[in-house]
Design a protein around this motif. Structure first.
Motif, PDB file in Angstrom:
ATOM      1  N   LYS A   3      11.202  13.462 -33.827  1.00  0.00           N
ATOM      2  CA  LYS A   3      10.101  12.934 -34.638  1.00  0.00           C
ATOM      3  C   LYS A   3      10.582  11.801 -35.535  1.00  0.00           C
ATOM      4  CE  LYS A   3       7.324  17.073 -34.753  1.00  0.00           C
ATOM      5  NZ  LYS A   3       6.539  17.968 -35.571  1.00  0.00           N
ATOM      6  N   TYR A  14      14.411  -3.214 -37.210  1.00  0.00           N
ATOM      7  CA  TYR A  14      13.685  -1.947 -37.143  1.00  0.00           C
ATOM      8  C   TYR A  14      14.070  -0.980 -38.262  1.00  0.00           C
ATOM      9  CZ  TYR A  14      12.574  -3.673 -32.517  1.00  0.00           C
ATOM     10  OH  TYR A  14      12.128  -4.437 -31.474  1.00  0.00           O
ATOM     11  N   CYS A  21      14.190   4.436 -38.542  1.00  0.00           N
ATOM     12  CA  CYS A  21      14.069   3.424 -37.494  1.00  0.00           C
ATOM     13  C   CYS A  21      12.602   3.328 -37.092  1.00  0.00           C
ATOM     14  CB  CYS A  21      14.919   3.821 -36.287  1.00  0.00           C
ATOM     15  SG  CYS A  21      14.796   2.648 -34.917  1.00  0.00           S
ATOM     16  N   THR A  22      12.056   2.116 -37.077  1.00  0.00           N
ATOM     17  CA  THR A  22      10.643   1.919 -36.748  1.00  0.00           C
ATOM     18  C   THR A  22      10.420   1.444 -35.315  1.00  0.00           C
ATOM     19  OG1 THR A  22      10.664  -0.347 -37.581  1.00  0.00           O
ATOM     20  CG2 THR A  22      10.081   1.394 -39.158  1.00  0.00           C
ATOM     21  N   ALA A  23      11.469   1.372 -34.500  1.00  0.00           N
ATOM     22  CA  ALA A  23      11.316   0.947 -33.107  1.00  0.00           C
ATOM     23  C   ALA A  23      10.477   1.976 -32.343  1.00  0.00           C
ATOM     24  CB  ALA A  23      12.682   0.797 -32.452  1.00  0.00           C
ATOM     25  N   GLU A  24       9.677   1.510 -31.398  1.00  0.00           N
ATOM     26  CA  GLU A  24       8.854   2.413 -30.598  1.00  0.00           C
ATOM     27  C   GLU A  24       9.681   3.174 -29.569  1.00  0.00           C
ATOM     28  OE1 GLU A  24       5.222   0.902 -29.058  1.00  0.00           O
ATOM     29  OE2 GLU A  24       4.820  -0.272 -30.853  1.00  0.00           O
ATOM     30  N   ALA A  25      10.821   2.621 -29.184  1.00  0.00           N
ATOM     31  CA  ALA A  25      11.717   3.268 -28.230  1.00  0.00           C
ATOM     32  C   ALA A  25      13.147   2.901 -28.592  1.00  0.00           C
ATOM     33  CB  ALA A  25      11.402   2.811 -26.812  1.00  0.00           C
ATOM     34  N   THR A  46      18.890  -1.295 -28.750  1.00  0.00           N
ATOM     35  CA  THR A  46      17.635  -1.568 -29.430  1.00  0.00           C
ATOM     36  C   THR A  46      17.844  -2.492 -30.624  1.00  0.00           C
ATOM     37  OG1 THR A  46      16.915   0.643 -28.795  1.00  0.00           O
ATOM     38  CG2 THR A  46      15.617  -0.434 -30.489  1.00  0.00           C
TER      39      THR A  46
END
Length: 52
Positions: A3, A14, A21-25, A46
């Motif tokens: 999560k 990110y 970390c705000t990266a989507e992946a 990333t």
């Protein structure tokens, strides 16, 4: 799936306050292309340098 993804690299675009970390992946690879057996044998692909 995790999560919360934490990151201490505060010059990454990110990175967010609190080491979030705000990266989507997240994309992590092995240095050698073989199966890693230690954390030090991996890299986060990333990462993107934050531009000011």
């Amino acid at each position: 799936m995790a999560k919360d993804v934490l990151c201490e690299v505060n010059n990454c675009k990110y990175w967010e306050h609190g080491n979030h970390c705000t990266a989507e992946a997240i994309y992590v690879v092995s240095h050698s292309g073989k199966q890693a057996s230690k954390q030090e044998e991996t890299d986060c692909k990333t990462f993107e340098l934050e531009k000011h």
